[in-house]
Scaffold this motif. Structure first.
Motif, PDB file in Angstrom:
ATOM      1  N   PHE B 147       0.781  -1.034   0.027  1.00 39.27           N
ATOM      2  CA  PHE B 147      -0.004   0.002   0.016  1.00 39.27           C
ATOM      3  C   PHE B 147       1.064   1.276   0.079  1.00 39.27           C
ATOM      4  O   PHE B 147       0.650   2.225  -0.782  1.00 39.27           O
ATOM      5  N   ASN B 151       1.500   4.151  -3.164  1.00 40.27           N
ATOM      6  CA  ASN B 151       1.275   5.356  -2.963  1.00 40.27           C
ATOM      7  C   ASN B 151       2.233   6.276  -3.199  1.00 40.27           C
ATOM      8  O   ASN B 151       2.200   7.544  -3.647  1.00 40.27           O
ATOM      9  N   LEU B 154       3.155   6.775  -6.674  1.00 43.09           N
ATOM     10  CA  LEU B 154       2.445   7.707  -7.345  1.00 43.09           C
ATOM     11  C   LEU B 154       2.846   9.114  -6.926  1.00 43.09           C
ATOM     12  O   LEU B 154       2.725  10.000  -8.022  1.00 43.09           O
ATOM     13  N   MET B 155       3.254   9.453  -5.942  1.00 47.44           N
ATOM     14  CA  MET B 155       3.351  10.914  -5.541  1.00 47.44           C
ATOM     15  C   MET B 155       4.740  11.257  -5.830  1.00 47.44           C
ATOM     16  O   MET B 155       5.210  12.412  -5.724  1.00 47.44           O
ATOM     17  N   GLU B 169       4.600  24.829  -3.025  1.00 43.45           N
ATOM     18  CA  GLU B 169       3.592  24.188  -2.035  1.00 43.45           C
ATOM     19  C   GLU B 169       3.573  23.003  -2.184  1.00 43.45           C
ATOM     20  O   GLU B 169       3.371  21.885  -1.471  1.00 43.45           O
ATOM     21  N   LEU B 170       2.754  22.623  -3.607  1.00 39.05           N
ATOM     22  CA  LEU B 170       2.397  21.095  -3.858  1.00 39.05           C
ATOM     23  C   LEU B 170       3.508  20.164  -3.606  1.00 39.05           C
ATOM     24  O   LEU B 170       3.261  19.009  -2.969  1.00 39.05           O
ATOM     25  N   ALA B 173       3.880  19.334  -0.112  1.00 43.17           N
ATOM     26  CA  ALA B 173       2.771  18.396   0.455  1.00 43.17           C
ATOM     27  C   ALA B 173       3.115  16.917  -0.025  1.00 43.17           C
ATOM     28  O   ALA B 173       2.978  16.143   0.771  1.00 43.17           O
ATOM     29  N   PHE B 174       3.679  16.805  -1.070  1.00 45.83           N
ATOM     30  CA  PHE B 174       3.863  15.545  -1.799  1.00 45.83           C
ATOM     31  C   PHE B 174       5.103  14.756  -0.704  1.00 45.83           C
ATOM     32  O   PHE B 174       5.149  13.711  -0.642  1.00 45.83           O
ATOM     33  N   LEU B 177       4.128  13.889   2.682  1.00 46.61           N
ATOM     34  CA  LEU B 177       2.876  12.826   2.580  1.00 46.61           C
ATOM     35  C   LEU B 177       3.676  11.381   2.261  1.00 46.61           C
ATOM     36  O   LEU B 177       3.580  10.382   2.991  1.00 46.61           O
ATOM     37  N   LEU B 181       3.969   8.403   4.589  1.00 46.88           N
ATOM     38  CA  LEU B 181       3.609   7.058   4.195  1.00 46.88           C
ATOM     39  C   LEU B 181       4.890   6.122   4.571  1.00 46.88           C
ATOM     40  O   LEU B 181       4.485   4.622   4.554  1.00 46.88           O
TER      41      LEU B 181
END
Lengths: 54, 758
Positions: B147, B151, B154-155, B169-170, B173-174, B177, B181
């Motif tokens: 899992f 993810n 993907l990020m 900023e994005l 965030a990635f 995250l 994870l």
């Protein structure tokens, strides 16, 4: 940009649901006996003799 | 009888499901057989759960074999209203039953199962608490790692594809995250590697998991530092990916065979209780509470649980459990009887002289337990990884020294990059995947190994020791010759009919040899341990031992059954051991490469025939007691031989334990086999040479894929020493090297197996 963050959260939670489903299915012992459930599914309760003879 | 029962309850579907369901009911069960189930002490040990009205219990039913069994057992509630629910666990051959104990007793449930042909097998082992369930933690860890890995992948894409300044900023965030994870992977999924590494360090031994743990942590720490200091995206994807792949390898390699047990001891053979006679009353007593001086009443087909002296009745004991020899032994009153045999002729009484745990057979087991903790060899993978680790540390030190002199800011990135790239995960991957695939190929061909380490043990073998009775020979068939006056067809048919009335193994073999004939036999009489007689078409036929027929006894060769008609000696049938079909060819094939030895508990009658099969170079030893077999293996081990012992029966158990690799032969899947490193289906004995070759191939495949992974490592190191390992290069290099190694190991082992026709 806010949309992307939103989508991100949505996608991770969907994946999280699947992860939870997987863990739950293992916990329930679904992978322990691979033979009986598929066979069991095919057994049906036979209608009793009296009703089938009509 | 079973049919009537089923018909009454409209369960005739049972017969429609499979053309040949069920097994014929050979043995009718003694009335009081399950009376011990009324003992509350024994009950408590067996049941899982009990409340005011219902009881939950699990029975092991070795007879379960088809979908009809499933149907019948799960409809048990239609046969008896006391049953609430019955659920079959097919692979474990178990049935979980919930019943109303006010309507039906536990004994009643056992008797109900017995009446429809599923006699529960209740052994002493069940007294020692339920067996542990299969550990599922590894599966959860794998799920979580998968899992997180997916993810994070993907990020990480935006990072590789490049983001514009406005989307800074994005990017944060990635990255955060990803960091989030990666935590479950680090703290939960990678746990098996920590435990293994810690265990090995405690024993002052560097195994392959130690450098892997180091690499996992270095990767994680460096990634965290990069994210926090805003210098890069880190290597979370490679980190979680590698943990995920390594876990898959582990799961494949640790596959267990639920229906087999490699850890049997005497407790799984012995019944849970036995009848003790006290003041002429029969009291069912749990085995551990039997004391010397107790009088046991052993019924037909019951196992003798403790050494004792026969006080009443005539014992005719089948020791096939212990020795693999199918012919029963006759014992008279006053003789000592060892535990482990099965009484085959009526009820006897026995005065116990030793406790169960002190009996001859159980002592053999306990003796075997000690070397059971023997250090099995260390896998070559660990040794290889150790050199690898030293070299990597060397390179890391040199690089550090170089950058210290040139540009100190580059020490950290360069050194961490080397440690990341140089993780011996490729070696671990290739090893676990190859092992997993080879175990799968073996099991498809009827060889079930206890674990992956056994493959390596198998590759190092240079001497093979066989047991004879039950291993090279089969107990289900005999080779029969007739010597004497010629017999007419009518006479042969009459002999077959006479033998058909007896349950003695030799009678059965004779019937098999002559073909079954149904001619009425009058005045049939069976003299236990001697022979049988009866009148057929007016003539008096007798079959039996030399003493029974001729009145004299010469201890001459082999197993013979003498025949007389109307009191006149006609001749005798000579029974030879029947060697399994493949044995002769197999022995010839493996002889050039291995030292062979055959140890037999029997007499030397077969020496000539064996020598013909194996030639003069093979050690042939006869009259071997269990300790003799053990001693032979010890002596050979001292000479530096690596020994594979192949045997069956309890008498081989200690030798199997002592050898480097013990393999138990099983005639069919629910035979009981002694504790061993592997269980071999008897019909696959002929493939032994090919199994050995494949086990040897295992090492070559692992080394080949390791060499390939080193090539990847060199490319990676080229970037790393310069301090320029970009996340993109790492992200491509790590998964692609892992995937190609998995493909290579799977493909190579599969192709090799096909070449060997396995």
């Amino acid at each position: 940009m806010g949309v992307i963050i939103l989508l991100l959260i949505a996608s991770i939670s969907v994946a999280g649901i699947f992860l939870f489903g997987f863990i739950w299915s293992v916990k329930k012992g679904q992978y322990e006996d691979e033979y009986s459930p598929p066979v069991r599914m095919l057994f049906d309760d036979k209608p009793s003799k009296k009703s089938s003879q009509q | 009888m079973v049919y009537q029962l089923l018909n009454r309850h409209e369960l005739c579907d049972y017969y429609d499901l499979n053309t040949n369901p069920g097994q014929s009911q050979r043995i009718t069960v003694r009335k009081d057989k399950f009376s011990f189930l009324e003992d509350t002490g024994i009950q408590q040990e067996l049941i899982h759960f009990k409340d005011d009205s219902t009881t939950h219990i699990t029975f092991y039913l070795p007879q379960i074999h088809c979908s009809s069994c499933l149907y019948l057992l799960e409809n048990l509630h239609k046969i008896n209203a006391g049953i609430i629910k019955a659920t079959v666990q097919f692979t474990r051959k178990e049935v979980d039953i919930i019943f109303h104990h006010n309507i039906l007793s536990l004994r009643g449930v056992a008797e109900l199962l017995t009446s429809i042909g599923y006699e529960p097998y209740i052994s002493l082992q069940q007294l020692k608490k339920a067996k542990p369930r299969i550990p599922r933690t590894l599966i959860y860890q794998l799920g979580v790692a998968g899992f997180c890995f997916a993810n994070i992948m993907l990020m990480s894409f935006p990072e590789y594809l490049g983001l514009e300044k406005a989307e800074q900023e994005l990017q944060y965030a990635f990255r955060y995250l990803n960091l989030l994870l990666a935590l479950p992977v680090l703290l939960f999924s990678a746990e098996p590697f920590y435990t293994s590494a810690w265990k090995s360090l405690k024993h002052r031994f560097l195994n392959i998991d130690a450098p892997i743990v180091l690499a996992i942590w270095v990767t994680f720490l460096r990634s965290v530092v990069e994210v926090i200091t805003d210098t890069g995206g880190g290597y979370f994807d490679s980190f979680s990916g590698i943990v995920f792949f390594m876990l898959i390898g582990r799961v494949l390699q640790d596959k267990t065979y639920q229906q087999l047990s490699f850890e049997r001891d005497y407790t799984s053979y012995f019944p849970i209780a036995v009848t003790v006679l006290k003041d002429d009353t029969e009291i069912p007593t749990a085995l551990p509470s039997i004391k010397p001086g107790d009088t046991l009443s052993i019924h037909q087909d019951e196992l003798i649980p403790a050494d004792g002296i026969l006080t009443k009745g005539r014992a005719y004991i089948d020791y096939s459990f212990v020795t693999g020899e199918s012919l029963p032994v006759l014992k008279e009153v006053g003789e000592l009887i060892y535990a482990g045999g099965k009484q085959t002729a009526g009820t006897i009484e026995l005065l116990t002289i030793k406790e169960v745990a002190q009996s001859y057979l159980t002592r053999l087991w306990n003796q075997a337990d000690k070397p059971a903790q023997k250090e099995k060899g260390i896998s070559f993978v660990h040794l290889l990884s150790r050199y690898f680790t030293y070299i990597v540390f060397g390179i890391a030190l040199l690089t550090a020294a170089y950058w210290w002199a040139v540009d100190t800011t580059k020490i950290w990135p360069a050194v961490t990059a080397i440690l990341i790239i140089a993780c011996p995960c490729a070696l671990l991957l290739s090893n676990t995947f190859t092992n997993g695939n080879i175990l799968r190929i073996f099991s498809r061909n009827g060889l079930y190994l206890r674990n992956a380490q056994a493959i390596e043990e198998m590759a190092g073998i240079n001497e093979i020791v066989f047991d004879k009775t039950g291993t090279l020979t089969t107990t289900t068939k005999h080779a029969v010759d007739y010597t004497g006056d010629a017999l007419t067809i009518v006479q042969l048919e009459a002999i077959s009919a006479l033998a058909g009335n007896s349950r003695h193994p030799l009678s059965k073999a004779l019937v098999q040899h002559l073909g079954r004939k149904r001619i009425p036999v009058e005045q049939f009489r069976e003299r236990i341990g001697k022979g049988i007689e009866g009148s057929i078409n007016g003539s008096r036929y007798a079959l039996g031992s030399q003493q029974f027929i001729c009145g004299t006894k010469n201890p001459t060769g082999g197993t013979r059954v003498y025949v007389s008609i109307d009191g006149q000696l006609k001749g005798f049938f000579q029974f030879h051991n029947f060697y399994r079909d493949e044995v002769s060819a197999l022995l010839t094939r493996i002889q050039p490469d291995y030292t062979l030895a055959i140890l037999s508990g029997d007499n030397e009658n077969e020496r000539y025939q064996l020598e013909k099969m194996v030639g003069k170079n093979t050690t042939l030893l006869f009259h071997q007691q269990p300790q003799d077999k053990l001693r032979y293996i010890e002596i050979e081990k001292e000479k530096g031989k690596k020994i594979m012992m192949i045997g069956d029966g309890l008498n081989d158990a200690i030798a199997l334990q002592e050898s480097d690799m013990g393999i138990a032969i099983a005639e069919h899947s629910n035979t009981f086999t002694p504790a061993s490193d592997g269980i071999l289906d008897a019909s696959s004995l002929g493939k032994l040479d090919r199994f050995l070759l494949l086990a040897k191939g295992n090492k070559q495949i692992v080394i080949a894929s390791f060499v390939m992974s080193i090539l990847y490592n060199i490319i990676g190191l080229y970037f790393a020493v310069q301090g320029e390992l970009s996340p993109l290069v790492a992200a491509i290099l790590m998964p692609s090297s892992s995937l190609s190694i998995i493909l290579l190991t799977y493909g190579a082992s599969g192709i090799y197996a096909r070449k060997l026709q396995l």
